[in-house]
Design a protein around this motif. Structure first.
Motif, PDB file in Angstrom:
ATOM      1  N   GLY A  91       0.806  -1.219   0.000  1.00 34.84           N
ATOM      2  CA  GLY A  91       0.000   0.000   0.000  1.00 34.84           C
ATOM      3  C   GLY A  91       0.834   1.262   0.000  1.00 34.84           C
ATOM      4  O   GLY A  91       0.628   2.161  -0.819  1.00 34.84           O
ATOM      5  N   PHE A  92       1.796   1.342   0.906  1.00 32.10           N
ATOM      6  CA  PHE A  92       2.627   2.538   1.012  1.00 32.10           C
ATOM      7  C   PHE A  92       3.548   2.678  -0.195  1.00 32.10           C
ATOM      8  O   PHE A  92       3.881   3.787  -0.609  1.00 32.10           O
ATOM      9  CB  PHE A  92       3.455   2.512   2.287  1.00 32.10           C
ATOM     10  N   GLY A  95       0.807   3.025  -3.804  1.00 38.71           N
ATOM     11  CA  GLY A  95      -0.264   4.019  -3.945  1.00 38.71           C
ATOM     12  C   GLY A  95       0.235   5.437  -3.773  1.00 38.71           C
ATOM     13  O   GLY A  95       1.241   5.675  -3.093  1.00 38.71           O
ATOM     14  N   LYS A 101      -3.967   3.897  -1.339  1.00 38.73           N
ATOM     15  CA  LYS A 101      -3.127   3.091  -0.454  1.00 38.73           C
ATOM     16  C   LYS A 101      -3.978   2.167   0.404  1.00 38.73           C
ATOM     17  O   LYS A 101      -3.654   0.976   0.563  1.00 38.73           O
ATOM     18  CB  LYS A 101      -2.279   4.008   0.427  1.00 38.73           C
ATOM     19  N   HIS A 222       1.412   8.695   5.382  1.00 36.40           N
ATOM     20  CA  HIS A 222       0.817   7.954   4.274  1.00 36.40           C
ATOM     21  C   HIS A 222      -0.710   7.870   4.354  1.00 36.40           C
ATOM     22  O   HIS A 222      -1.389   8.045   3.342  1.00 36.40           O
ATOM     23  CB  HIS A 222       1.400   6.547   4.217  1.00 36.40           C
TER      24      HIS A 222
END
Length: 257
Positions: A91-92, A95, A101, A222
């Protein structure tokens, strides 16, 4: 007494794949209230891991015993926190916006960042435990498993829950962690540190504190909060940083002056 035992077993049902008695309540509210016992379950997992490593090493040597111990611990926990580490990295890393994310982290498919994170995680644990003398490796397992779950449980104290939907399995989002629960988490997380000399314990706590602050800042940047995946990733990163410390500390103590 039965209420406390039920809460401990509910925490164990969430963090392990061990079968529980039918009378144990395991819904989201029960798990949320039982989260104060997560570090105790981490201590239990660490003791199991240390027992496995010590016993198997007598049969097949420490190298193969370390691999089997890591595999058996994954089976015991259902790769619960490893999944969070992989999702956080996907995700980090994959995205650009918060919503994207979070969507990637919720996707059941794993990406290249997640695969690499799991490979690196397993390799670091394997090499660290293999390089340590057996007794120190067993001590490291006990200390790191307990403390990492205590520290992961404290993330919710400092950050809000990041997802807006309620379709998730993160118990901490349903309730704030009162002081009493924080103390319980801390006691069972800190207790195994008594194995270490005072100077080593203080250095390790300082490393974990710096790592924890860094992870909080990373989550805030994030996704402006935390999710269940980031809690799992926190546990893994704290565990890994602890094992790395043990290796460095061992080699520094054995280097002739």
């Amino acid at each position: 007494m039965k209420r406390h035992i039920g809460a401990i077993l509910a925490a164990a049902s969430f963090l392990t794949r061990l079968p529980m008695p039918l009378w144990v309540v395991k819904d989201s509210q029960a798990i949320s209230q039982a989260s104060r016992w997560f570090s105790l379950i981490g201590l239990f997992i660490g003791l199991v891991a240390a027992g496995l490593l010590f016993s198997l090493s007598a049969l097949m040597g420490q190298a193969l015993a370390t691999v089997l111990t890591l595999v058996l611990v994954i089976l015991l926990t259902g790769a619960f926190h490893e999944d969070g580490l992989a999702d956080l990295c996907d995700g980090f890393g994959g995205g650009w916006e918060k919503s994207r994310k979070l969507a990637i982290m919720k996707d059941s498919q794993i990406g290249v960042y997640g695969v690499l994170a799991l490979i690196c995680s397993f390799a670091i644990k394997l090499m660290a435990l293999h390089q340590l003398p057996l007794i120190q490796a067993c001590s490291a397992l006990i200390i790191c498993h307990a403390a990492s779950r205590a520290i992961a449980g404290l993330v919710a104290v400092f950050l809000p829950y990041a997802r807006e939907d309620d379709n998730n399995k993160t118990p901490q989002k349903d309730a704030k962690l009162p002081i009493r629960d924080r103390l319980i988490l801390g006691v069972f997380g800190i207790l195994p540190l008594l194995i270490l000399p005072l100077n080593a314990a203080l250095i390790l706590v300082a490393i974990w504190l710096a790592t924890f602050v860094g992870l909080l800042k990373l989550m805030q940047r994030h996704i402006q909060g935390y999710t269940g995946d980031t809690l799992g990733a926190t546990q893994q990163i704290i565990e890994i940083s602890g094992l790395i410390f043990f290796v460095i500390y061992h080699f520094q103590m054995t280097v002739p002056i």
